[in-house]
Design an enzyme around this catalytic site. Structure first.
Site, PDB file in Angstrom:
ATOM      1  N   PHE A  51      34.635  36.302  46.854  1.00  0.00           N
ATOM      2  CA  PHE A  51      36.093  36.292  46.976  1.00  0.00           C
ATOM      3  C   PHE A  51      36.696  34.971  46.486  1.00  0.00           C
ATOM      4  CE2 PHE A  51      35.043  39.175  50.598  1.00  0.00           C
ATOM      5  CZ  PHE A  51      35.851  40.246  50.276  1.00  0.00           C
ATOM      6  N   SER A  59      41.081  42.619  39.917  1.00  0.00           N
ATOM      7  CA  SER A  59      42.482  42.894  40.233  1.00  0.00           C
ATOM      8  C   SER A  59      43.057  43.899  39.257  1.00  0.00           C
ATOM      9  CB  SER A  59      43.248  41.577  40.129  1.00  0.00           C
ATOM     10  OG  SER A  59      44.626  41.823  40.051  1.00  0.00           O
ATOM     11  N   TYR A  64      45.656  33.340  35.442  1.00  0.00           N
ATOM     12  CA  TYR A  64      45.009  34.006  36.579  1.00  0.00           C
ATOM     13  C   TYR A  64      44.422  35.348  36.136  1.00  0.00           C
ATOM     14  CZ  TYR A  64      44.705  37.217  40.493  1.00  0.00           C
ATOM     15  OH  TYR A  64      44.271  38.189  41.357  1.00  0.00           O
ATOM     16  N   LYS A  68      40.316  36.882  35.646  1.00  0.00           N
ATOM     17  CA  LYS A  68      39.733  38.119  36.192  1.00  0.00           C
ATOM     18  C   LYS A  68      39.082  38.926  35.063  1.00  0.00           C
ATOM     19  CE  LYS A  68      40.601  37.389  40.470  1.00  0.00           C
ATOM     20  NZ  LYS A  68      39.473  37.022  41.350  1.00  0.00           N
TER      21      LYS A  68
END
Ligand code: UD1
Length: 343
Positions: free
Chosen positions: A84, A128, A153, A157
């Site tokens: 995480f 995501s 960001y 991912k």
């Protein structure tokens, strides 16, 4: 019978802390790694109070290979990892791209290297729905093409997903991985002992809603009502964090059973799209609290509408969410009230 050990990086964070609870309750032994840059140790008091036991904690940074090696060596028989730990603010990533690439991509590379050294083969990765960009058709399936990310960001991912596919494709690495593409996590544990702890002014919708309802913020601003959606506001798939946490348990079980492909990707959402205005109305219905809000300008970079097709998660992972939007929002409100009482 001793419990199977699962390392949880970012285990003190919002989703991580809920996953730690669900893992323990499913019979696993979670072991937490956290550097507390975006989380607080008080979350672990909440976890302890829910479970009645202390979960082992290593206060280290996942970019620190030596420290990671020491954790794997000390713990001995780690069977799997849920990763995480990452930075997660879209806006901040535009200001600090280097930090985002270093932390999010760098920590995954370090973790994979150390996992291989210690023969740990199973990894669940936090991805995501941001990888879908602005989708051409809704709902999005795992086959929906990913798009050029609109923030560093989002790019991290996508890069991490690519890295995992490449690493798992080389048989010598012996990596088996499940990529969970989260839609919008909201809500808190039913006990209200753990929940989201936004540091500073919240950027995400639901913490802003609950803080407005609590009088901490004067007014919620809805970011635009002229999108091409039924009421003009953005549509998202809001998934209860406890449901999301349970998806990780199922993913770990699948990896350890070795039943799936070496790399599998699953959407984790409800399959329902709700507009921002619907969230506001559902919050008012669920809590009986009136929200002070206004319509503001659109937020740059916002995707007009996205929600999940969950067919693959249901049929292959065997996972389905159970909470309604109202239930999730009621749990967020209960958590907000707990925070107010404890401060
Ligand atoms: C985005 C990403 C998600 C990422 C998350 C990290 C997409 C589709 N989603 O979520 O993958 O993990 O950021 O933070 O790219 N809103 C308001 N007023 C507010 C705050 C939010 O109207 O004060 C609206 C937003 O414009 C949006 C919705 O509420 O339409 C949800 O926003 P937010 O909670 O920030 O999440 P996303 O931007 O959807």
């Amino acid at each position: 019978m001793s419990r199977t050990k699962i390392l949880v990086t970012g285990g003190a964070g919002y989703i991580g802390s809920h996953a730690v609870v669900e893992l323990y309750e499913a019979g696993f032994q979670p072991v937490i790694i956290d550097n507390f840059v975006n989380s607080r140790e008080s979350a672990l008091d909440g976890v302890e109070s829910i479970l009645g036991v202390k979960v082992p904690l290593h206060r280290i940074d996942c970019n620190d290979a030596e420290a990671l090696r020491a954790v794997f060596a000390e713990e001995g028989n780690v069977r799997g990892v849920i990763h995480f730990a990452a930075y997660k603010a879209v806006g901040e990533s535009i200001e600090k791209p280097l930090e985002y690439y270093q932390n999010n991509v760098g920590s995954l590379l370090t973790l994979l290297t150390v996992m291989r050294e210690f023969g740990v083969e199973a990894l669940v990765f936090s991805s995501s729905c941001t990888v879908y960009g602005v989708p051409e058709a809704l709902p999005v399936t795992e086959q929906t093409p990913t798009k050029q990310a609109n923030s560093p960001y989002g790019a991290t991912k996508q890069m991490c997903e690519d890295i995992l596919r490449d690493v798992a494709a080389a048989p010598a690495n012996k990596l088996r991985t499940i990529l969970l593409r989260y839609f919008n996590p909201i809500g808190a544990h039913a006990s209200a002992k753990i929940g989201e702890l936004p540091l500073g002014v919240p950027q995400n919708l639901v913490p802003y809603v609950t803080q407005t309802a609590a009088g901490i913020r004067e007014q919620l601003t809805i970011n635009g009502d002229t999108y091409d959606t039924p009421d003009g506001t953005n549509i998202r798939d809001y998934v209860h964090v406890v449901d999301l946490a349970k998806a990780h348990v199922v993913a770990v079980q699948r990896l350890l059973a070795g039943t799936g492909e070496t790399v599998e990707t699953f959407n984790v959402g409800t399959g329902r799209g709700n507009s921002v205005l619907e969230v506001v109305q559902a919050f008012e219905r669920a809590t009986g609290v009136k929200l002070n809000y206004r319509i503001g300008p659109p937020r740059p970079g916002d995707v007009p509408a996205i929600y999940a097709d969950v067919t693959k998660s249901v049929e292959i992972l065997g996972f389905q969410t159970s909470a309604s939007l109202e239930e999730a929002l009621a749990s967020s409100w209960k958590w907000q009230q707990h925070l107010a009482d404890s401060q």
